[in-house]
Scaffold this motif. Structure first.
Motif, mmCIF file in Angstrom:
data_model
loop_
_atom_site.group_PDB
_atom_site.id
_atom_site.type_symbol
_atom_site.label_atom_id
_atom_site.label_comp_id
_atom_site.label_asym_id
_atom_site.label_seq_id
_atom_site.Cartn_x
_atom_site.Cartn_y
_atom_site.Cartn_z
ATOM 1 N N THR A 165 4.533 24.444 4.035
ATOM 2 C CA THR A 165 5.538 23.778 3.210
ATOM 3 C C THR A 165 5.397 22.270 3.413
ATOM 4 O O THR A 165 5.491 21.781 4.544
ATOM 5 C CB THR A 165 6.960 24.225 3.583
ATOM 6 O OG1 THR A 165 7.064 25.642 3.351
ATOM 7 C CG2 THR A 165 8.014 23.490 2.769
ATOM 8 N N THR A 183 6.607 18.417 2.525
ATOM 9 C CA THR A 183 7.756 17.612 2.082
ATOM 10 C C THR A 183 7.274 16.184 1.850
ATOM 11 O O THR A 183 6.600 15.605 2.715
ATOM 12 C CB THR A 183 8.873 17.632 3.127
ATOM 13 O OG1 THR A 183 9.276 18.988 3.368
ATOM 14 C CG2 THR A 183 10.076 16.809 2.668
ATOM 15 N N SER A 237 10.318 19.351 -1.352
ATOM 16 C CA SER A 237 9.395 20.260 -0.657
ATOM 17 C C SER A 237 8.796 21.273 -1.616
ATOM 18 O O SER A 237 9.420 21.648 -2.632
ATOM 19 C CB SER A 237 10.124 21.004 0.466
ATOM 20 O OG SER A 237 10.629 20.113 1.437
ATOM 21 N N THR A 272 5.941 24.884 -1.269
ATOM 22 C CA THR A 272 5.181 25.775 -0.370
ATOM 23 C C THR A 272 3.900 26.239 -1.045
ATOM 24 O O THR A 272 3.915 26.609 -2.232
ATOM 25 C CB THR A 272 6.033 26.992 0.022
ATOM 26 O OG1 THR A 272 7.223 26.532 0.705
ATOM 27 C CG2 THR A 272 5.260 27.928 0.944
#
Length: 284
Positions: free
Chosen positions: A57, A59, A65, A67
């Motif tokens: 993930t 950010t 964010s 994934t």
């Protein structure tokens, strides 16, 4: 209203994600402000050595964010090679043992052979490196062979032929061995190498020396025991006659003759004096 874009979350592997146990691969996440991997790590790149599906993930600076898709890591097991011997691994020079590796896709022995089984007949540790169908390799523990040398035995000296019933001595400079005859009906052998000719024929006389390890060497000599001639004497007339007469004795059964009390060596001898006459015949 400001809508910040999501980061791009992707994983790049620095090498194959399928490898053998003991190997590893480095997974690198696309650029972001912070990272959280599915295995709990927080760095942009991680090195993994266990099988599984890995995600990250990412950010960005705006706090958004995303994934990544999963990256599958496959770790293939190593083979466990073993060596099986067909017999004893300690033996005398001249013998051998077959060594067989456990089943695999390919083999490389420490002696250079590439078959599953090899025939070994020299000292040394033997190991085998096997490769399984996945291409993973491993090397077995050593199997040690001990090959004891054979003793050196000097050749037997002495005649190749003897006459029936006679005695002759054979010899070798090697000590500590035992004598034997292949045909005791022809010749028997004493402990000191004395051959006693028993009857006509051929016998192989052997001398065997054994070591403390149980290894032995044998030298042999073929000895012929020749039959004695059968000698007979024939007279060309009466054996009793008047003074002035004679009789001729003719011997047979040999190739040469020796008459008693005479230098005559031919088969015939003319006799004109009383007495007992004996001839010794010698054959070829």
């Amino acid at each position: 209203v400001t809508v910040n874009a999501l980061p791009v979350a992707a994983i790049t592997a620095n090498s194959s994600t399928t490898f053998c146990a003991g190997g590893s691969v480095t997974l690198v996440a696309s650029t972001g402000a912070s990272y959280l991997w599915s295995n709990g790590q927080y760095t942009q790149s991680i090195t993994v050595s266990t099988a599984g599906t890995y995600t990250v993930t990412v950010t960005n600076a705006a706090g958004c964010s995303a994934t990544s898709a999963g990256t599958e890591v496959t770790v293939n097991a190593l083979p466990t090679p073993t060596i099986t011997a067909s017999g004893a691994t300690t033996f005398c020079q001249g013998a051998n043992v077959t060594l067989t590796a456990s089943a695999a896709a390919s083999y490389l022995w420490s002696s250079g052979e590439t078959t599953q089984s090899i025939i070994a007949n020299v000292d040394g540790p033997y190991s085998v490196t096997v490769t399984n169908a996945a291409g993973c390799t491993a090397t077995s523990a050593n199997t040690n062979l001990v090959v004891y040398p054979l003793p050196t035995v000097a050749a037997i000296t002495g005649p190749n032929a003897v006459c029936e019933g006679s005695t002759v001595v054979l010899a070798t400079t090697t000590t500590g061995g035992t004598w034997s005859s292949s045909n005791v009906g022809v010749a028997s052998v004493a402990a000191n190498g004395v051959i006693i000719g028993i009857s006509a024929g051929t016998a192989t006389i052997s001398y065997t020396v054994a070591t403390a390890a149980g290894c032995s060497s044998t030298v042999s000599k073929v000895v012929t025991v020749n039959a004695l001639p059968t000698v007979s004497v024939a007279a060309n007339g009466p054996l009793t006659f008047c003074q002035g007469g004679s009789v001729t004795l003719t011997a047979s059964g040999g190739t040469s003759y020796a008459w008693t009390n005479s230098t005559v060596t031919t088969a015939t001898r003319t006799i004109n004096a009383s007495g007992s006459y004996t001839v010794t015949a010698t054959n070829a």
